[in-house]
Design an enzyme around this catalytic site. Sequence first.
Site, PDB file in Angstrom:
ATOM      1  N   GLY A 285     -35.120   0.307  29.215  1.00 28.77           N
ATOM      2  CA  GLY A 285     -33.370  -0.141  30.213  1.00 28.77           C
ATOM      3  C   GLY A 285     -34.615  -1.209  31.516  1.00 28.77           C
ATOM      4  CB  ALA A 286     -37.610  -3.248  31.189  1.00 36.26           C
ATOM      5  CB  SER A 287     -32.445  -5.767  29.087  1.00 40.86           C
ATOM      6  OG  SER A 287     -31.690  -4.523  29.048  1.00 40.86           O
ATOM      7  CB  SER A 288     -29.824  -4.500  33.342  1.00 42.14           C
ATOM      8  OG  SER A 288     -28.731  -3.809  33.717  1.00 42.14           O
TER       9      SER A 288
ATOM     10  CE1 TYR B  18     -25.054   8.650  33.750  1.00 39.47           C
ATOM     11  CE2 TYR B  18     -24.640   9.111  36.161  1.00 39.47           C
ATOM     12  CZ  TYR B  18     -24.992   8.172  35.371  1.00 39.47           C
ATOM     13  OH  TYR B  18     -26.264   7.535  36.074  1.00 39.47           O
TER      14      TYR B  18
ATOM     15  CG  ASN C 130     -34.397   2.397  34.231  1.00 42.09           C
ATOM     16  OD1 ASN C 130     -34.153   2.737  35.356  1.00 42.09           O
ATOM     17  ND2 ASN C 130     -34.127   1.868  33.528  1.00 42.09           N
TER      18      ASN C 130
HETATM   19  P1  NAP Z   1     -27.664  -1.335  33.783  1.00 41.40           P
HETATM   20  O1  NAP Z   1     -27.808  -2.194  35.028  1.00 41.40           O
HETATM   21  O2  NAP Z   1     -26.042  -1.528  32.843  1.00 41.40           O
HETATM   22  O3  NAP Z   1     -28.609  -1.035  33.001  1.00 41.40           O
HETATM   23  C1  NAP Z   1     -28.893  -0.332  32.223  1.00 41.40           C
HETATM   24  C2  NAP Z   1     -30.223  -0.316  30.623  1.00 41.40           C
HETATM   25  O4  NAP Z   1     -30.566   0.854  29.637  1.00 41.40           O
HETATM   26  C3  NAP Z   1     -30.329  -1.521  30.419  1.00 41.40           C
HETATM   27  O5  NAP Z   1     -31.509  -2.289  30.019  1.00 41.40           O
HETATM   28  C4  NAP Z   1     -29.890  -1.007  28.536  1.00 41.40           C
HETATM   29  O6  NAP Z   1     -29.148  -2.160  28.207  1.00 41.40           O
HETATM   30  C5  NAP Z   1     -30.016  -0.322  29.146  1.00 41.40           C
HETATM   31  N1  NAP Z   1     -29.499   1.288  27.640  1.00 41.40           N
HETATM   32  C6  NAP Z   1     -28.491   1.867  27.710  1.00 41.40           C
HETATM   33  N2  NAP Z   1     -28.265   2.592  26.451  1.00 41.40           N
HETATM   34  C7  NAP Z   1     -29.268   1.719  26.002  1.00 41.40           C
HETATM   35  C8  NAP Z   1     -29.767   2.403  24.654  1.00 41.40           C
HETATM   36  N3  NAP Z   1     -28.950   2.873  23.360  1.00 41.40           N
HETATM   37  N4  NAP Z   1     -31.249   1.788  23.631  1.00 41.40           N
HETATM   38  C9  NAP Z   1     -31.722   1.140  24.884  1.00 41.40           C
HETATM   39  N5  NAP Z   1     -31.275  -0.136  25.868  1.00 41.40           N
HETATM   40  C10 NAP Z   1     -30.266   1.220  26.723  1.00 41.40           C
HETATM   41  O7  NAP Z   1     -27.658   0.146  34.786  1.00 41.40           O
HETATM   42  P2  NAP Z   1     -28.956   0.167  35.328  1.00 41.40           P
HETATM   43  O8  NAP Z   1     -27.809   1.299  36.621  1.00 41.40           O
HETATM   44  O9  NAP Z   1     -30.061  -0.027  36.166  1.00 41.40           O
HETATM   45  O10 NAP Z   1     -29.089   2.078  35.153  1.00 41.40           O
HETATM   46  C11 NAP Z   1     -30.821   2.498  34.887  1.00 41.40           C
HETATM   47  C12 NAP Z   1     -30.232   3.606  35.168  1.00 41.40           C
HETATM   48  O11 NAP Z   1     -30.664   3.852  36.176  1.00 41.40           O
HETATM   49  C13 NAP Z   1     -29.423   4.593  33.999  1.00 41.40           C
HETATM   50  O12 NAP Z   1     -30.177   5.767  33.546  1.00 41.40           O
HETATM   51  C14 NAP Z   1     -28.421   5.000  34.512  1.00 41.40           C
HETATM   52  O13 NAP Z   1     -27.995   6.463  34.767  1.00 41.40           O
HETATM   53  C15 NAP Z   1     -29.591   5.440  36.399  1.00 41.40           C
HETATM   54  N6  NAP Z   1     -28.527   5.092  37.517  1.00 41.40           N
HETATM   55  C16 NAP Z   1     -27.484   4.274  38.044  1.00 41.40           C
HETATM   56  C17 NAP Z   1     -27.249   4.379  39.420  1.00 41.40           C
HETATM   57  C18 NAP Z   1     -26.283   2.834  39.364  1.00 41.40           C
HETATM   58  O14 NAP Z   1     -25.334   2.883  40.788  1.00 41.40           O
HETATM   59  N7  NAP Z   1     -26.515   2.149  39.084  1.00 41.40           N
HETATM   60  C19 NAP Z   1     -26.808   5.971  39.986  1.00 41.40           C
HETATM   61  C20 NAP Z   1     -27.756   6.675  39.256  1.00 41.40           C
HETATM   62  C21 NAP Z   1     -28.846   6.721  37.780  1.00 41.40           C
HETATM   63  P3  NAP Z   1     -28.934  -3.614  27.907  1.00 41.40           P
HETATM   64  O15 NAP Z   1     -28.551  -3.655  28.852  1.00 41.40           O
HETATM   65  O16 NAP Z   1     -30.188  -4.181  26.948  1.00 41.40           O
HETATM   66  O17 NAP Z   1     -27.922  -2.731  26.391  1.00 41.40           O
END
Ligand code: NAP
Length: 248
Positions: free
Chosen positions: A17-20, A153, A88
């Site tokens: 998940g390192a692209s975002s 989720y 992640n």
């Molecule tokens: P994000 O900016 O949407 O990034 C999510 C990352 O996961 C992206 O790099 C995406 O890849 C990758 N990903 C998702 N599904 C995938 C798949 N099937 N195969 C490969 N890569 C996949 O979200 P974020 O907020 O950074 O979230 C990161 C983690 O933190 C997640 O597990 C999320 O549930 C958790 N989290 C986030 C929050 C929040 O408020 N942001 C709070 C609690 C927990 P692409 O973009 O390249 O598709």
Amino acid sequence: MSYNPYSLEGKTVFVTGASSGIGRSTAIECSKLGAKLIITGRNIERLQQTFERLEGEGHILVAGDLISKDDINSIIKQLSPLDGVVCNAGIPNTLPIQFIKDDVIQEVFGSNLISPIIITKELIKKKLLKSGSSIIFTSSIGHYRPTSGNSLYGTTKAAIEYFSKYVAKEMASKKIRCNSVHPGMVETPLIHRGNFTEAQLEEDAKRYPLKRFGRPEEIAWAIIYLLSDASSWVTGHSLVIDGGMTMR
Ligand code: NAP
């Protein structure tokens, strides 16, 4: 070299998940502390942008969809022995239970729960985790106070928290540690893809004792603590980083 127990100098760290968002920040911050990174994500352009922001030499980028077993296998083939793993990658989902469809269950469970389990299993089986290595799963605080619409989720995030403890127990004899991080709402693209308006998000941020959402690097720094030797006696722990939201 100055004293720094949080240094990642000499460590190789794999981040999904390192692209975002949090994964991107984690990779960048780890590189600043000396780690060599292997980064993965689905979107090759955004993954490349992360790669360009990594400090130091010798990093590797490998794109793939973690829902695909073939993609997981080809990513794992490119890994060298690891000091750190950050599982992640994840997707949000907000749906009342009656509207849940089978393909959504597969997608949310595949990304948030099944793929980190398969990755962990393969890394153990293929002996790609060095003695002293550290695994971190990104969970959430969502399942601590269940809210309507978040069943899928929240269930995946609760399950990955507990999977982390089983990994910690089984792998302790090999000196491999495993912990989970539990962010509150963090300013990433993920929170803007949900069902909330910008006004609702602003209101939500005010509910946090520190009166704001987190920043991705604030989660990255917690992950770095768990990757580094500073946490060498910490395993099976659930580390909450949420601006005080769930304090009792
Ligand atoms: P994000 O900016 O949407 O990034 C999510 C990352 O996961 C992206 O790099 C995406 O890849 C990758 N990903 C998702 N599904 C995938 C798949 N099937 N195969 C490969 N890569 C996949 O979200 P974020 O907020 O950074 O979230 C990161 C983690 O933190 C997640 O597990 C999320 O549930 C958790 N989290 C986030 C929050 C929040 O408020 N942001 C709070 C609690 C927990 P692409 O973009 O390249 O598709």
